[in-house]
Design a protein around this motif. Sequence first.
Motif, mmCIF file in Angstrom:
data_model
loop_
_atom_site.group_PDB
_atom_site.id
_atom_site.type_symbol
_atom_site.label_atom_id
_atom_site.label_comp_id
_atom_site.label_asym_id
_atom_site.label_seq_id
_atom_site.Cartn_x
_atom_site.Cartn_y
_atom_site.Cartn_z
ATOM 1 N N ALA A 38 0.810 -1.303 0.024
ATOM 2 C CA ALA A 38 0.127 0.074 0.146
ATOM 3 C C ALA A 38 0.937 1.460 -0.043
ATOM 4 N N CYS A 74 -2.450 -3.085 -0.878
ATOM 5 C CA CYS A 74 -3.215 -2.285 -1.573
ATOM 6 C C CYS A 74 -4.313 -3.120 -2.134
ATOM 7 N N CYS A 91 -4.663 2.716 2.651
ATOM 8 C CA CYS A 91 -3.533 2.989 1.483
ATOM 9 C C CYS A 91 -4.126 4.331 0.806
ATOM 10 N N CYS A 149 -7.485 4.371 -3.788
ATOM 11 C CA CYS A 149 -8.029 3.883 -2.480
ATOM 12 C C CYS A 149 -8.318 5.160 -1.860
#
Length: 316
Positions: free
Chosen positions: A231, A246, A285, A290
């Motif tokens: 991430a 992620c 993340c 995200c």
Amino acid sequence: MNMRISILISLCLVSSNLLPAEVQSPAVKSVRLILPSRPGPVVDNTGKVFTRQVQQRCEAKVVTGGKAPLTVELAVEKGIGAEGYRIEDRQGGGVRIAGNDERGLLYGVGKFLRTSRYDQGGFTAGTWRGTSVPQKPIRGIYFATHFHNFYHDAPVAEVQRYVEDLGLWGYNAIAFWYDMHHFDGADDPKAVAFRERLHAICTTAKRIGLDVVPGVIANESYNDSPAQLRADPSAKRGGWYDCAVCPNKPGGMEYILGVLGGEFDWCADLQPRYVWIWPYDQGGCGCAQCRPWGSNGFLKAAEPVAALARKKLPGA
């Protein structure tokens, strides 16, 4: 002079209120414990907890047969209220503790033990009588089983006794987090040993009828997670470990489900009542797909994690 007489009379009245517990319930050196005819494992273990508490705190012995100067009878009978209990004088002498269900009986035993006395003279039964029913359906505590605190490092037997004490005080759920960042994969010998520790603690909770609640971070992983799936740390809030994954990278969500699915398989025999999916601390993340994590990436990860938990942990 009249004021002095009034004060003395008041003090005598207060003192007299304290005397019955001492006079009516003399200390005994043995207690006869009566269980239901078909107690089941939870009620049987509640009886063992009662025995251990009494015998560790004073010189009295708990027996299940023969005669003793004090009899304590345990029973389960509906009609009191969910997880409630009633403590009353027993016909024929002694004390009767009735739970609406197995948990209610455990909580009634806890109340009786807390209102009793332990000293060199033996065990003095508490005189509290009445009925109590909890107001809240979930009464839990979170064990932060990481960072080498008490839950992480104390002798397992000591933590197990603490779990029993929590049950006696009326808790009905123990939540824990299997923090993965310490370990290089599920097969890391340290990870295996730590899962065994957690399992032993949670098994103690189950034995006395409490629920166990595994907590997971929505995108967590072990320390050896693939670098290409990791991430973006720009969304970190609180702690951060580079091993977080992620969910929007190709293969990322599949990897997360593989890791957390392994945890769900491991704890399936504990029959968790709930699964706690957490967004922050080491989670998160900050990549474009995200952001913002709490209302975007977290939901993308949490929904399939929840679906997997329901599949692998029926009833959760």
